[in-house]
Design a protein around this motif. Structure first.
Motif, PDB file in Angstrom:
ATOM      1  N   ARG A 179      32.476  27.881  32.525  1.00 28.05           N
ATOM      2  CA  ARG A 179      33.319  28.692  31.880  1.00 28.05           C
ATOM      3  C   ARG A 179      33.505  29.817  33.304  1.00 28.05           C
ATOM      4  NH1 ARG A 179      35.168  29.898  27.274  1.00 28.05           N
ATOM      5  NH2 ARG A 179      34.827  31.941  27.153  1.00 28.05           N
ATOM      6  N   ILE A 180      34.773  30.130  33.181  1.00 28.62           N
ATOM      7  CA  ILE A 180      35.230  30.980  34.423  1.00 28.62           C
ATOM      8  C   ILE A 180      36.148  32.025  34.063  1.00 28.62           C
ATOM      9  CG2 ILE A 180      34.988  28.935  36.247  1.00 28.62           C
ATOM     10  CD1 ILE A 180      38.078  28.997  36.026  1.00 28.62           C
ATOM     11  N   CYS A 181      36.361  32.994  34.765  1.00 27.21           N
ATOM     12  CA  CYS A 181      37.513  34.047  34.747  1.00 27.21           C
ATOM     13  C   CYS A 181      37.699  34.480  36.031  1.00 27.21           C
ATOM     14  CB  CYS A 181      37.113  35.139  33.567  1.00 27.21           C
ATOM     15  SG  CYS A 181      35.740  35.988  33.982  1.00 27.21           S
ATOM     16  N   PHE A 182      38.938  35.113  36.103  1.00 26.79           N
ATOM     17  CA  PHE A 182      39.175  35.856  37.546  1.00 26.79           C
ATOM     18  C   PHE A 182      39.614  37.150  37.174  1.00 26.79           C
ATOM     19  CE2 PHE A 182      39.391  31.577  38.747  1.00 26.79           C
ATOM     20  CZ  PHE A 182      39.176  31.511  40.226  1.00 26.79           C
ATOM     21  N   ILE A 183      39.050  38.266  38.236  1.00 26.90           N
ATOM     22  CA  ILE A 183      39.303  39.525  38.028  1.00 26.90           C
ATOM     23  C   ILE A 183      39.947  39.938  39.528  1.00 26.90           C
ATOM     24  CG2 ILE A 183      37.591  39.953  36.298  1.00 26.90           C
ATOM     25  CD1 ILE A 183      36.114  41.066  38.509  1.00 26.90           C
ATOM     26  N   ARG A 184      40.687  41.112  39.274  1.00 26.23           N
ATOM     27  CA  ARG A 184      41.069  41.591  40.473  1.00 26.23           C
ATOM     28  C   ARG A 184      40.401  42.714  41.056  1.00 26.23           C
ATOM     29  NH1 ARG A 184      45.872  40.017  42.091  1.00 26.23           N
ATOM     30  NH2 ARG A 184      46.584  39.805  40.137  1.00 26.23           N
ATOM     31  N   GLY A 185      39.910  42.708  42.268  1.00 29.44           N
ATOM     32  CA  GLY A 185      39.130  43.737  42.763  1.00 29.44           C
ATOM     33  C   GLY A 185      40.020  44.691  43.676  1.00 29.44           C
ATOM     34  N   PRO A 186      39.370  45.573  44.221  1.00 30.79           N
ATOM     35  CA  PRO A 186      39.965  46.534  45.292  1.00 30.79           C
ATOM     36  C   PRO A 186      40.891  45.632  46.382  1.00 30.79           C
ATOM     37  CG  PRO A 186      37.767  47.091  44.987  1.00 30.79           C
ATOM     38  CD  PRO A 186      37.949  45.737  44.258  1.00 30.79           C
ATOM     39  N   GLN A 187      42.147  46.133  46.735  1.00 31.26           N
ATOM     40  CA  GLN A 187      42.936  45.699  47.535  1.00 31.26           C
ATOM     41  C   GLN A 187      43.491  44.345  47.141  1.00 31.26           C
ATOM     42  OE1 GLN A 187      39.991  47.295  49.209  1.00 31.26           O
ATOM     43  NE2 GLN A 187      41.413  49.064  48.537  1.00 31.26           N
ATOM     44  N   GLY A 188      43.213  44.073  45.815  1.00 28.62           N
ATOM     45  CA  GLY A 188      43.932  42.917  45.298  1.00 28.62           C
ATOM     46  C   GLY A 188      42.766  41.543  45.422  1.00 28.62           C
ATOM     47  N   ILE A 189      41.632  41.971  45.828  1.00 25.10           N
ATOM     48  CA  ILE A 189      40.694  40.813  46.100  1.00 25.10           C
ATOM     49  C   ILE A 189      40.518  40.005  44.788  1.00 25.10           C
ATOM     50  CG2 ILE A 189      38.460  39.999  46.627  1.00 25.10           C
ATOM     51  CD1 ILE A 189      38.455  42.862  48.222  1.00 25.10           C
ATOM     52  N   SER A 190      40.510  38.629  44.826  1.00 22.77           N
ATOM     53  CA  SER A 190      40.464  37.732  43.908  1.00 22.77           C
ATOM     54  C   SER A 190      39.025  37.413  43.500  1.00 22.77           C
ATOM     55  CB  SER A 190      41.686  36.573  43.706  1.00 22.77           C
ATOM     56  OG  SER A 190      41.232  35.731  42.531  1.00 22.77           O
ATOM     57  N   ILE A 191      38.364  37.744  42.430  1.00 24.91           N
ATOM     58  CA  ILE A 191      37.001  37.351  42.382  1.00 24.91           C
ATOM     59  C   ILE A 191      36.766  36.492  41.060  1.00 24.91           C
ATOM     60  CG2 ILE A 191      34.711  38.344  41.829  1.00 24.91           C
ATOM     61  CD1 ILE A 191      35.983  40.920  43.096  1.00 24.91           C
ATOM     62  N   GLU A 192      36.222  35.208  41.374  1.00 24.20           N
ATOM     63  CA  GLU A 192      36.008  34.552  40.008  1.00 24.20           C
ATOM     64  C   GLU A 192      34.528  34.678  39.652  1.00 24.20           C
ATOM     65  OE1 GLU A 192      35.713  29.586  39.215  1.00 24.20           O
ATOM     66  OE2 GLU A 192      35.657  30.395  41.446  1.00 24.20           O
ATOM     67  N   LEU A 193      34.389  34.760  38.226  1.00 27.14           N
ATOM     68  CA  LEU A 193      33.166  34.945  37.626  1.00 27.14           C
ATOM     69  C   LEU A 193      32.936  33.600  36.816  1.00 27.14           C
ATOM     70  CD1 LEU A 193      33.311  38.446  36.299  1.00 27.14           C
ATOM     71  CD2 LEU A 193      32.271  37.888  38.425  1.00 27.14           C
ATOM     72  N   LEU A 194      31.752  33.041  37.062  1.00 22.95           N
ATOM     73  CA  LEU A 194      31.485  31.647  36.544  1.00 22.95           C
ATOM     74  C   LEU A 194      29.887  31.552  35.765  1.00 22.95           C
ATOM     75  CD1 LEU A 194      30.877  28.822  38.887  1.00 22.95           C
ATOM     76  CD2 LEU A 194      31.691  31.160  39.892  1.00 22.95           C
TER      77      LEU A 194
END
Length: 131
Positions: free
Chosen positions: A109-124
């Motif tokens: 299972r995954i999701c993606f969040i937007r971090g500071p300065q638009g950084i894309s972070i995947e949590l899995l």
């Protein structure tokens, strides 16, 4: 495979931010990182890795963050336990999700969040029985 007997290990991820303090605070508050201060710098220990955060000042020639998706480094991924609970907790903190938690294949299972300065972070979350 290398022909010489050597191996690589991760040392760090290097971020650039117009507000390193705010970026470090976000990584601490949202993802549970540990802020490490040294003279003239701020770093974050996150999931066993070092995240170095360099300041960006006007006129220093650093480009603005790209809009995802783009070529090159797309995102970084972090493993979590109980992704739905993690997602609920960080959503309550106002984190923007670019992809809600979803099952991409059995046991993952995954999701993606937007971090500071638009950084894309995947949590899995990986179910070990499917590994």
């Amino acid at each position: 495979m290398p022909t010489v007997d050597w191996a690589v290990t991760w040392d760090h991820v290097h971020l650039r931010s117009p507000d390193p303090e705010a970026t470090a605070a976000w990584l601490e508050d949202i993802l549970g990182g540990e802020i490490v201060r040294a003279p003239g710098r701020i770093d974050v220990k996150l999931g066993g890795a070092n995240v170095f955060i360099a300041p960006v000042a006007a006129g220093d020639g650093v480009n603005t963050p790209p809009v995802t998706p783009y070529q090159g480094l797309d995102h970084f991924g972090l493993t979590v336990k109980d992704i739905d609970a993690v997602a609920a907790e960080i959503k309550a903190k106002g984190v923007e999700f670019t992809k809600e938690p979803t099952t991409i294949r059995p046991g993952v299972r995954i999701c993606f969040i937007r971090g500071p300065q638009g950084i894309s972070i995947e949590l899995l979350e990986r179910d070990k029985k499917y590994a």
